[in-house]
Write a protein that holds these residues in place. Structure first.
Motif, PDB file in Angstrom:
ATOM      1  N   GLY A  26       0.842  -1.283  -0.021  1.00 14.70           N
ATOM      2  CA  GLY A  26      -0.090   0.165   0.099  1.00 14.70           C
ATOM      3  C   GLY A  26       0.864   1.263  -0.146  1.00 14.70           C
ATOM      4  N   LEU A  27       2.054   1.457   0.874  1.00 14.71           N
ATOM      5  CA  LEU A  27       2.782   2.246   0.787  1.00 14.71           C
ATOM      6  C   LEU A  27       3.270   2.770  -0.812  1.00 14.71           C
ATOM      7  CD1 LEU A  27       4.906   2.234   4.106  1.00 14.71           C
ATOM      8  CD2 LEU A  27       3.183   3.694   3.488  1.00 14.71           C
ATOM      9  N   GLU A  28       3.628   1.791  -1.060  1.00 12.78           N
ATOM     10  CA  GLU A  28       4.272   1.934  -2.630  1.00 12.78           C
ATOM     11  C   GLU A  28       3.325   2.684  -3.452  1.00 12.78           C
ATOM     12  OE1 GLU A  28       6.096  -0.641  -6.296  1.00 12.78           O
ATOM     13  OE2 GLU A  28       5.456  -1.604  -4.485  1.00 12.78           O
ATOM     14  N   PHE A  29       1.820   2.001  -3.511  1.00 19.39           N
ATOM     15  CA  PHE A  29       1.041   2.629  -4.302  1.00 19.39           C
ATOM     16  C   PHE A  29       0.671   4.147  -3.890  1.00 19.39           C
ATOM     17  CE2 PHE A  29      -3.383   3.461  -5.584  1.00 19.39           C
ATOM     18  CZ  PHE A  29      -3.224   3.121  -7.139  1.00 19.39           C
ATOM     19  N   LEU A  30       0.773   4.412  -2.447  1.00 17.74           N
ATOM     20  CA  LEU A  30       0.543   5.766  -2.101  1.00 17.74           C
ATOM     21  C   LEU A  30       1.617   6.699  -2.432  1.00 17.74           C
ATOM     22  CD1 LEU A  30      -1.182   7.639  -0.201  1.00 17.74           C
ATOM     23  CD2 LEU A  30       0.308   6.872   1.861  1.00 17.74           C
ATOM     24  N   ARG A  31       2.746   6.342  -2.474  1.00 16.40           N
ATOM     25  CA  ARG A  31       3.931   7.122  -2.818  1.00 16.40           C
ATOM     26  C   ARG A  31       4.057   7.507  -4.193  1.00 16.40           C
ATOM     27  NH1 ARG A  31       7.797   3.599   1.141  1.00 16.40           N
ATOM     28  NH2 ARG A  31       7.610   5.006   2.977  1.00 16.40           N
ATOM     29  N   GLU A  32       3.729   6.348  -4.999  1.00 18.22           N
ATOM     30  CA  GLU A  32       4.076   6.317  -6.530  1.00 18.22           C
ATOM     31  C   GLU A  32       2.693   6.816  -7.195  1.00 18.22           C
ATOM     32  OE1 GLU A  32       5.859   2.752  -7.801  1.00 18.22           O
ATOM     33  OE2 GLU A  32       7.408   2.865  -6.793  1.00 18.22           O
ATOM     34  N   SER A  33       1.323   6.629  -6.621  1.00 19.18           N
ATOM     35  CA  SER A  33       0.111   6.913  -7.559  1.00 19.18           C
ATOM     36  C   SER A  33      -0.304   7.862  -7.140  1.00 19.18           C
ATOM     37  CB  SER A  33      -0.663   5.593  -7.766  1.00 19.18           C
ATOM     38  OG  SER A  33       0.141   4.476  -8.500  1.00 19.18           O
ATOM     39  N   HIS A  34      -0.793   8.021  -5.870  1.00 19.19           N
ATOM     40  CA  HIS A  34      -1.516   9.131  -5.125  1.00 19.19           C
ATOM     41  C   HIS A  34      -0.789  10.402  -4.975  1.00 19.19           C
ATOM     42  CE1 HIS A  34      -5.453   7.171  -4.258  1.00 19.19           C
ATOM     43  NE2 HIS A  34      -4.804   6.114  -3.784  1.00 19.19           N
ATOM     44  N   ARG A  35       0.669  10.307  -4.755  1.00 24.25           N
ATOM     45  CA  ARG A  35       1.297  11.371  -4.391  1.00 24.25           C
ATOM     46  C   ARG A  35       1.719  12.328  -5.827  1.00 24.25           C
ATOM     47  NH1 ARG A  35       5.854  10.752  -0.221  1.00 24.25           N
ATOM     48  NH2 ARG A  35       6.980   9.512  -1.860  1.00 24.25           N
ATOM     49  N   ALA A  36       1.392  13.628  -5.831  1.00 26.28           N
ATOM     50  CA  ALA A  36       1.704  14.244  -6.844  1.00 26.28           C
ATOM     51  C   ALA A  36       3.144  14.949  -6.867  1.00 26.28           C
ATOM     52  CB  ALA A  36       0.672  15.445  -6.941  1.00 26.28           C
ATOM     53  N   ALA A  37       3.309  15.726  -7.671  1.00 28.85           N
ATOM     54  CA  ALA A  37       4.888  16.139  -7.973  1.00 28.85           C
ATOM     55  C   ALA A  37       4.992  17.315  -6.729  1.00 28.85           C
ATOM     56  CB  ALA A  37       5.087  16.724  -9.376  1.00 28.85           C
ATOM     57  N   ASP A  38       3.985  18.180  -6.322  1.00 31.09           N
ATOM     58  CA  ASP A  38       4.094  19.252  -5.393  1.00 31.09           C
ATOM     59  C   ASP A  38       4.032  18.539  -3.999  1.00 31.09           C
ATOM     60  OD1 ASP A  38       1.347  18.333  -5.156  1.00 31.09           O
ATOM     61  OD2 ASP A  38       0.608  20.344  -5.652  1.00 31.09           O
ATOM     62  N   GLY A  39       3.901  17.138  -3.928  1.00 30.53           N
ATOM     63  CA  GLY A  39       3.915  16.659  -2.424  1.00 30.53           C
ATOM     64  C   GLY A  39       2.619  16.357  -1.869  1.00 30.53           C
ATOM     65  N   GLY A  40       1.369  17.212  -2.609  1.00 34.91           N
ATOM     66  CA  GLY A  40       0.198  16.925  -2.142  1.00 34.91           C
ATOM     67  C   GLY A  40      -0.206  15.239  -2.713  1.00 34.91           C
ATOM     68  N   TYR A  41      -1.722  15.006  -2.355  1.00 32.17           N
ATOM     69  CA  TYR A  41      -2.032  13.614  -2.885  1.00 32.17           C
ATOM     70  C   TYR A  41      -3.547  13.734  -3.673  1.00 32.17           C
ATOM     71  CZ  TYR A  41       1.606  11.692   0.230  1.00 32.17           C
ATOM     72  OH  TYR A  41       2.846  11.181   0.737  1.00 32.17           O
ATOM     73  N   HIS A  42      -3.546  13.070  -4.684  1.00 31.64           N
ATOM     74  CA  HIS A  42      -4.656  12.933  -5.606  1.00 31.64           C
ATOM     75  C   HIS A  42      -5.789  12.164  -4.916  1.00 31.64           C
ATOM     76  CE1 HIS A  42      -2.365  14.579  -8.832  1.00 31.64           C
ATOM     77  NE2 HIS A  42      -1.960  13.595  -9.118  1.00 31.64           N
ATOM     78  N   LEU A  43      -7.019  12.343  -4.763  1.00 31.79           N
ATOM     79  CA  LEU A  43      -7.899  11.905  -4.045  1.00 31.79           C
ATOM     80  C   LEU A  43      -8.370  10.734  -4.667  1.00 31.79           C
ATOM     81  CD1 LEU A  43     -10.080  12.191  -1.563  1.00 31.79           C
ATOM     82  CD2 LEU A  43     -11.665  13.336  -3.414  1.00 31.79           C
ATOM     83  N   VAL A  44      -8.633  10.541  -5.985  1.00 29.01           N
ATOM     84  CA  VAL A  44      -8.679   9.452  -6.677  1.00 29.01           C
ATOM     85  C   VAL A  44      -8.047   9.149  -8.011  1.00 29.01           C
ATOM     86  CG1 VAL A  44     -10.452   8.060  -7.873  1.00 29.01           C
ATOM     87  CG2 VAL A  44     -11.268   9.415  -5.952  1.00 29.01           C
ATOM     88  N   VAL A  45      -7.308   8.102  -7.783  1.00 23.02           N
ATOM     89  CA  VAL A  45      -6.755   7.522  -9.185  1.00 23.02           C
ATOM     90  C   VAL A  45      -6.963   5.952  -9.812  1.00 23.02           C
ATOM     91  CG1 VAL A  45      -4.643   8.687  -8.199  1.00 23.02           C
ATOM     92  CG2 VAL A  45      -4.910   6.420  -7.856  1.00 23.02           C
ATOM     93  N   ASP A  46      -6.632   5.830 -10.949  1.00 21.02           N
ATOM     94  CA  ASP A  46      -7.230   4.499 -11.375  1.00 21.02           C
ATOM     95  C   ASP A  46      -5.987   3.692 -10.981  1.00 21.02           C
ATOM     96  OD1 ASP A  46      -4.953   4.752 -13.211  1.00 21.02           O
ATOM     97  OD2 ASP A  46      -6.274   5.235 -14.997  1.00 21.02           O
TER      98      ASP A  46
END
Length: 408
Positions: free
Chosen positions: A77-97
């Protein structure tokens, strides 16, 4: 007897996680499972809150010295959180595919509170890089979400422009939860201080205007907004009215603040949190206990708005009863200890009505007037059995505290 209880609560927590593992793990991220069949939903969206809750779940499995797969799932889960939800500015996208492409780029205050919680739980489990990510997330929250009142502001667009002049207690409540977990993982008093400030403001200062009850919605100047969403009584995250479930949830967090305030001489405890925690638990009962769960929302006159019984509210009450029984034991309050143990047993007995054939929890049961049918979560969903797992984890921790005090 207390040691037997501790073992049972640990076993229930691990059994809850075993229902999720390995089927909830997709090639990337986690999938929502149906409570009736145990099969994954076919929806390929991944909600930030669900990702973070699953990380938190499996991390506490590792904290209680569960099987190795608890750590494996949390790392997944951490890998997905860091690589998929996390944006370039350090924030996190609410929903991703499932491929990590953003579907909803909202910078959610509620969602970012759970990001902090996920890293805090992962840090407590000893996962690599989690402490560093926890601290980076704290700095992000300080910069992007903390307002002039020292609380969380509202949701933002991807450029961090605030979407509406709104403040909500729900995002702040979960920020309090996350800061408590961050303190538990690191021992750093600044996180306890953040949690205490949020708790004092929401449960004391703001509640003074509503006879001690906790209103959900405010303007950006923290003025109660009593008409907010009154035309959307079933809004998923911001329904109008009082929520009994949030009163018991706050009771649990105040109990934890009392625990650490009494244990750690290096921090400044919140005044009167044990008494206030009991008040909020009892307020939830008065507002919405219906013998088989808590009604979802209640208006300012005490009449139910939505009478459906949500599983998360029952689970949070179960965790709160365990904490308050432990705190009553600590304070030598035997009558209250026994009362909350009775509540703990009653709530545990009710839990079976919220578990589906696959053992997973339904999102809710409709009110008896509407047939009482159990209802599963709708995808992308945020209910990954996080609330029951949290309840069993807290029962385990609270029982251990009592057991440690009883040892000669």
């Amino acid at each position: 007897m207390t040691r037997d209880r501790t073992a049972r609560h640990r076993a229930r927590l691990l059994a809850t996680l075993r229902l999720q593992y390995p089927d909830a793990l997709a090639e990337s991220g986690f999938r929502l499972l149906h409570p009736e069949t145990g099969e994954p939903y076919t929806d390929d969206r991944r909600h930030l809150v669900a990702t973070c809750r699953s990380i938190a779940n499996f991390s506490v499995g590792a904290v209680v010295d569960g099987p190795e797969w608890c750590l494996d799932a949390a790392e997944h889960g951490l890998e997905f959180l860091r690589e998929s939800h996390r944006a370039a500015d350090g924030g996190y996208h609410l929903v991703v595919d499932d491929g990590g492409e953003p579907v909803d780029r909202t910078r959610s205050a509620y969602g970012h509170a759970f990001v902090l919680l996920a890293y805090a739980r992962a840090a407590a489990a000893g996962l690599d890089g989690a402490v560093e990510d926890l601290r980076a997330t704290h700095e992000l929250l300080e910069e992007r979400f903390r307002d002039d009142a020292g609380l969380f502001r509202s949701d933002c667009d991807p450029d961090w422009t605030e979407r509406e002049a709104y403040r909500g207690q729900n995002a702040n409540m979960h920020a309090c939860e996350a800061y408590i977990a961050a303190y538990e993982a690191t021992g750093e008093s600044r996180y306890y201080d953040r949690a205490r400030h949020i708790a004092e403001t929401i449960t004391d200062d703001l509640a003074a205007a509503t006879d001690g009850l906790l209103w959900e919605h405010y303007t950006d100047e923290w003025i109660h907004e009593f008409t907010y969403n009154e035309d959307e009584p079933r809004h998923q995250f911001r329904p109008p009215g009082y929520q009994p479930g949030h009163h018991v949830e706050w009771a649990k967090f105040l109990g934890l603040l009392d625990r650490y305030g009494c244990e750690d001489e290096s921090i400044v405890p919140m005044e009167g949190q044990y008494a206030r925690a009991r008040e909020l638990f009892d307020a939830a009962v008065d507002l919405g206990w219906a013998d088989d769960g808590f009604v979802y929302t209640v208006d300012r006159d005490g009449e139910p708005i939505v009478s459906d019984r949500y599983g998360w509210a029952l689970a949070e009450a179960l965790g709160a009863a365990a904490v308050l029984a432990e705190r009553a034991d600590f304070h030598g309050d035997e009558e209250e200890r026994d009362r909350f143990r009775d509540w703990e047993r009653l709530l545990a007995d009710c839990a079976s009505a919220y578990r589906g054939p696959a053992g997973l929890w339904y999102e809710k049961r409709l009110s008896p007037e509407d047939g009482g049918d159990p209802i599963g979560p709708e995808p992308p969903g945020v209910e990954s059995d996080y609330h029951p797992a949290s309840a069993y984890y807290e029962r385990w921790r609270s029982a251990r505290k009592v057991s440690d005090r009883q040892r000669p």
